[in-house]
Motif scaffolding. Structure first.
Motif, short mmCIF file in Angstrom:
data_model
loop_
_atom_site.label_atom_id
_atom_site.label_comp_id
_atom_site.label_asym_id
_atom_site.label_seq_id
_atom_site.Cartn_x
_atom_site.Cartn_y
_atom_site.Cartn_z
N ALA A 28 -1.89 6.04 22.32
CA ALA A 28 -1.52 7.45 22.36
C ALA A 28 -0.09 7.63 22.87
N THR A 29 0.29 6.84 23.86
CA THR A 29 1.64 6.91 24.40
C THR A 29 2.68 6.53 23.34
N VAL A 30 2.42 5.45 22.61
CA VAL A 30 3.35 5.03 21.55
C VAL A 30 3.47 6.10 20.47
N ILE A 31 2.35 6.70 20.09
CA ILE A 31 2.38 7.75 19.07
C ILE A 31 3.19 8.94 19.57
N LEU A 32 2.95 9.38 20.79
CA LEU A 32 3.69 10.52 21.33
C LEU A 32 5.18 10.22 21.43
N ARG A 33 5.51 9.03 21.89
CA ARG A 33 6.93 8.65 21.99
C ARG A 33 7.59 8.63 20.60
N SER A 34 6.85 8.14 19.60
CA SER A 34 7.41 8.09 18.24
C SER A 34 7.64 9.50 17.68
N LEU A 35 6.93 10.47 18.22
CA LEU A 35 7.11 11.87 17.81
C LEU A 35 8.19 12.58 18.63
N GLY A 36 8.83 11.82 19.53
CA GLY A 36 9.92 12.37 20.32
C GLY A 36 9.52 12.96 21.66
N SER A 93 -7.07 14.04 19.31
CA SER A 93 -7.37 15.46 19.07
C SER A 93 -6.41 16.35 19.84
N VAL A 94 -6.12 17.51 19.24
CA VAL A 94 -5.29 18.55 19.84
C VAL A 94 -5.92 19.90 19.50
N LEU A 95 -5.55 20.91 20.27
CA LEU A 95 -6.06 22.25 20.01
C LEU A 95 -5.55 22.74 18.66
N ARG A 96 -6.44 23.28 17.85
CA ARG A 96 -6.06 23.80 16.54
C ARG A 96 -4.97 24.87 16.70
N GLY A 97 -3.94 24.76 15.89
CA GLY A 97 -2.88 25.75 15.90
C GLY A 97 -1.91 25.66 17.06
N SER A 98 -2.03 24.62 17.88
CA SER A 98 -1.18 24.51 19.07
C SER A 98 0.23 24.02 18.76
N GLY A 99 0.40 23.42 17.58
CA GLY A 99 1.69 22.86 17.24
C GLY A 99 1.93 21.49 17.87
N ALA A 100 1.00 21.01 18.67
CA ALA A 100 1.15 19.69 19.32
C ALA A 100 0.85 18.59 18.33
#
Length: 100
Positions: A28-36, A93-100
């Motif tokens: 999850a950390t690698v994915i988030l970092r790759s998204l900036g 998973s993320v909240l629907r519509g959160s933009g995250a």
């Protein structure tokens, strides 16, 4: 960005210094970092509270979990991050519509 994880080795736990580690935490950390995402705060929780915590806004994302139709009604899931031979595919998973 706040990332929730659970104490479930080898997927997630705290090392001797209290730092969250494990396969799902690192993925999850690698994915988030790759998204900036530069600033990640880790929050330990229970499995039962992973999705309710996203829905309440306690955290933005959580470690991968299996996608089910009922869960997909509550939150949005990423593409599967790995798969099992029986067809189960966990995703973040993320909240629907959160933009995250």
């Amino acid at each position: 960005m706040v990332l929730a994880y659970i104490d479930e080795p080898p997927f997630g736990w705290e090392d001797a210094t209290g730092q969250p580690v494990g396969a799902d935490v690192e993925l999850a950390t690698v994915i988030l970092r790759s998204l900036g995402v530069a600033d990640i705060t880790y929050r330990k929780t229970t499995f039962a509270d992973l999705l309710p915590g996203v829905v309440r806004g306690d955290w933005d994302v959580n470690v991968p979990m299996f996608v089910s139709p009922g869960r997909a009604l509550q939150v949005a899931f990423s593409a599967p991050v790995w798969a099992l031979g029986d067809g189960y595919r966990p995703a973040i998973s993320v909240l629907r519509g959160s933009g995250a």
